[in-house]
Design a protein around this motif. Structure first.
Motif, PDB file in Angstrom:
ATOM      1  N   ASP A 110       0.830  -1.215   0.000  1.00 34.62           N
ATOM      2  CA  ASP A 110       0.000   0.000   0.000  1.00 34.62           C
ATOM      3  C   ASP A 110       0.861   1.260   0.000  1.00 34.62           C
ATOM      4  O   ASP A 110       0.651   2.182   0.783  1.00 34.62           O
ATOM      5  N   ALA A 111       1.879   1.285  -0.858  1.00 34.70           N
ATOM      6  CA  ALA A 111       2.789   2.416  -1.071  1.00 34.70           C
ATOM      7  C   ALA A 111       3.731   2.686   0.102  1.00 34.70           C
ATOM      8  O   ALA A 111       4.495   3.631   0.063  1.00 34.70           O
ATOM      9  N   LEU A 112       3.692   1.865   1.137  1.00 39.14           N
ATOM     10  CA  LEU A 112       4.605   2.003   2.268  1.00 39.14           C
ATOM     11  C   LEU A 112       5.520   0.784   2.308  1.00 39.14           C
ATOM     12  O   LEU A 112       5.178  -0.278   1.817  1.00 39.14           O
ATOM     13  N   ILE A 113       6.673   0.925   2.945  1.00 38.45           N
ATOM     14  CA  ILE A 113       7.591  -0.198   3.100  1.00 38.45           C
ATOM     15  C   ILE A 113       6.995  -1.182   4.105  1.00 38.45           C
ATOM     16  O   ILE A 113       6.628  -0.800   5.209  1.00 38.45           O
ATOM     17  N   SER A 114       6.892  -2.440   3.712  1.00 36.63           N
ATOM     18  CA  SER A 114       6.316  -3.476   4.562  1.00 36.63           C
ATOM     19  C   SER A 114       7.295  -3.886   5.654  1.00 36.63           C
ATOM     20  O   SER A 114       8.465  -4.148   5.383  1.00 36.63           O
ATOM     21  N   SER A 115       6.810  -3.983   6.876  1.00 38.32           N
ATOM     22  CA  SER A 115       7.655  -4.459   7.970  1.00 38.32           C
ATOM     23  C   SER A 115       7.779  -5.981   7.948  1.00 38.32           C
ATOM     24  O   SER A 115       8.644  -6.550   8.593  1.00 38.32           O
ATOM     25  N   GLN A 116       6.918  -6.636   7.170  1.00 35.39           N
ATOM     26  CA  GLN A 116       6.937  -8.099   7.076  1.00 35.39           C
ATOM     27  C   GLN A 116       7.973  -8.602   6.072  1.00 35.39           C
ATOM     28  O   GLN A 116       8.336  -9.761   6.092  1.00 35.39           O
ATOM     29  N   GLY A 117       8.416  -7.746   5.168  1.00 35.36           N
ATOM     30  CA  GLY A 117       9.383  -8.159   4.160  1.00 35.36           C
ATOM     31  C   GLY A 117       8.731  -8.970   3.047  1.00 35.36           C
ATOM     32  O   GLY A 117       7.526  -8.888   2.823  1.00 35.36           O
ATOM     33  N   PHE A 118       9.535  -9.763   2.383  1.00 38.05           N
ATOM     34  CA  PHE A 118       9.083 -10.534   1.230  1.00 38.05           C
ATOM     35  C   PHE A 118       8.491 -11.859   1.677  1.00 38.05           C
ATOM     36  O   PHE A 118       9.020 -12.525   2.573  1.00 38.05           O
ATOM     37  N   ASP A 119       7.376 -12.263   1.034  1.00 39.54           N
ATOM     38  CA  ASP A 119       6.724 -13.517   1.421  1.00 39.54           C
ATOM     39  C   ASP A 119       7.114 -14.651   0.466  1.00 39.54           C
ATOM     40  O   ASP A 119       7.912 -14.456  -0.455  1.00 39.54           O
ATOM     41  N   GLN A 120       6.526 -15.821   0.684  1.00 40.26           N
ATOM     42  CA  GLN A 120       6.856 -16.996  -0.120  1.00 40.26           C
ATOM     43  C   GLN A 120       6.474 -16.808  -1.584  1.00 40.26           C
ATOM     44  O   GLN A 120       7.187 -17.248  -2.475  1.00 40.26           O
ATOM     45  N   ALA A 121       5.358 -16.137  -1.846  1.00 41.61           N
ATOM     46  CA  ALA A 121       4.958 -15.885  -3.233  1.00 41.61           C
ATOM     47  C   ALA A 121       5.981 -15.003  -3.945  1.00 41.61           C
ATOM     48  O   ALA A 121       6.327 -15.251  -5.107  1.00 41.61           O
TER      49      ALA A 121
END
Length: 176
Positions: A110-121
């Motif tokens: 959503d245009a912000l840097i994700s704190s979760q990082g990159f997922d398996q997909a």
């Protein structure tokens, strides 16, 4: 764009008799580099660095919250266009040999840097892309050198091939 990240770097593995093995960027932080700029961004394989570790150990490196990582290589702090928050490094492998690393950073949500990082997909998509890059780089290496003389062909041709790789990696170019 395909996995919503702020930057991508594509490295190829090179060897120099005086400096040993290192990663040479063809694309740095989404910019196609000229041969003059390659040396600014090389990564020695023995460095304490995400891309170097990925190449050295031939494994995927994925870090979700780099803000807490005190051992982050200074090059990420000094050379990227934006601060590094998360990263994934995928080894580029051809016929069971590492030939480079695909490094992608700062997953956006959503245009912000994700704190979760990159997922398996994201990881699966990047593995698929790295397979295509490995074939392109290998073919590029075959056509960089004249088969009769063994001499390197002109750099302008090399740059056009890199542009074709980038065009292939854009969302509308994948698979075409």
């Amino acid at each position: 764009e395909l996995i919503h990240a702020s930057g991508t770097t594509i490295y190829i593995l090179e060897e120099n008799h005086s400096t040993g093995n290192y990663l040479k960027p063809l694309v740095w932080d989404d910019s196609i580099l000229s041969p003059v700029d390659f040396t600014k961004y090389i990564v020695h394989l023995d460095a304490d660095d995400y891309a170097a570790k990925s190449a050295r150990f031939t494994r995927i490196i994925k870090e979700a919250n780099i803000n807490t990582d005190a051992s982050i290589a200074s090059r990420y702090k000094e050379q990227l266009n934006s601060p590094l928050h998360n990263i994934i490094c995928i080894p580029i492998i051809y016929k069971n040999q590492i030939i480079g690393v695909l490094e992608v950073y700062n997953k956006k949500k959503d245009a912000l840097i994700s704190s979760q990082g990159f997922d398996q997909a994201d990881q699966d998509t990047l593995i698929h892309i790295s397979e295509h890059i490995s074939i392109a780089i290998t073919k590029l290496n075959l056509i960089q050198y004249d088969p009769l003389t063994g001499l390197l062909r002109p750099d302008a041709f090399f740059e056009k091939i890199i542009q074709k790789i980038i065009a292939f990696l854009t969302p509308q170019g994948i698979g075409h």
